[in-house]
Design an enzyme around this catalytic site. Structure first.
Site, PDB file in Angstrom:
ATOM      1  N   GLN A  78     -38.708  37.291  21.748  1.00  0.00           N
ATOM      2  CA  GLN A  78     -38.827  36.265  20.502  1.00  0.00           C
ATOM      3  C   GLN A  78     -37.677  36.790  19.105  1.00  0.00           C
ATOM      4  OE1 GLN A  78     -42.692  36.337  19.352  1.00  0.00           O
ATOM      5  NE2 GLN A  78     -42.509  35.674  16.956  1.00  0.00           N
ATOM      6  N   PHE A  79     -36.492  36.775  19.049  1.00  0.00           N
ATOM      7  CA  PHE A  79     -34.999  36.860  18.549  1.00  0.00           C
ATOM      8  C   PHE A  79     -35.479  37.206  17.280  1.00  0.00           C
ATOM      9  CE2 PHE A  79     -35.330  32.198  17.376  1.00  0.00           C
ATOM     10  CZ  PHE A  79     -34.941  32.234  16.416  1.00  0.00           C
ATOM     11  N   THR A  80     -36.785  36.386  16.236  1.00  0.00           N
ATOM     12  CA  THR A  80     -37.126  36.635  15.139  1.00  0.00           C
ATOM     13  C   THR A  80     -37.684  37.508  14.950  1.00  0.00           C
ATOM     14  OG1 THR A  80     -39.327  35.630  15.285  1.00  0.00           O
ATOM     15  CG2 THR A  80     -38.112  34.251  14.436  1.00  0.00           C
TER      16      THR A  80
END
Length: 145
Positions: A78-80
């Protein structure tokens, strides 16, 4: 590396309507590699997650680890989690690792966690995923190493 751990009674991740990973009682872990992260940080995070005492003992106190309970983990990229919301109304993601580094470190983290003795299933890096979970507690913990 950053991670959000959610203690779950069950969780699953789907891509294109097909379940590709799941866990029973244990942890659903969202993980993000940050620019400059190394395999050493993934190793440290995996060791800490495996031994983090956030499961109830016989007295109902959070005193047992994932290893103690025999629980499993669902690990999802989850790069966010790298979102910078300090300015404006649109988050920036420039502190996230480049995609090739992020994928390598995500997979390294999952292997390290498995190497600690935890049964691990994963999502698919870079895919549009749907996550279904039942947060137990609720217990949600943010970690960074």
């Amino acid at each position: 590396m950053r991670a959000v751990l959610q203690r779950v009674s069950h969780a699953s991740v789907s891509v294109g309507g097909q379940v590709i990973g799941r866990t029973g009682p244990g942890l659903m872990i969202l993980v993000c590699a940050m620019r400059g992260d190394t395999g050493e940080q993934a190793d440290k995070l995996a060791a800490k997650v495996a031994k983090l005492r956030i499961f109830a003992d016989e007295a109902g106190r959070m005193n047992r680890s994932l290893l103690d309970t025999g629980g499993s983990a669902l690990v999802i990229s989850q790069f966010t989690l790298a979102a910078d919301t300090a300015r404006g109304n649109r988050p920036g993601f420039s502190t996230a690792a480049a995609p090739e580094d992020g994928e390598r470190l995500y997979e390294h983290f999952a292997r390290c966690l498995s190497g600690q003795g935890v049964a691990v299933e994963t999502g698919k890096f870079g895919a549009d995923m749907q996550v279904d979970l039942c947060n137990d507690g609720p217990v949600t913990i943010w970690m960074e190493v």
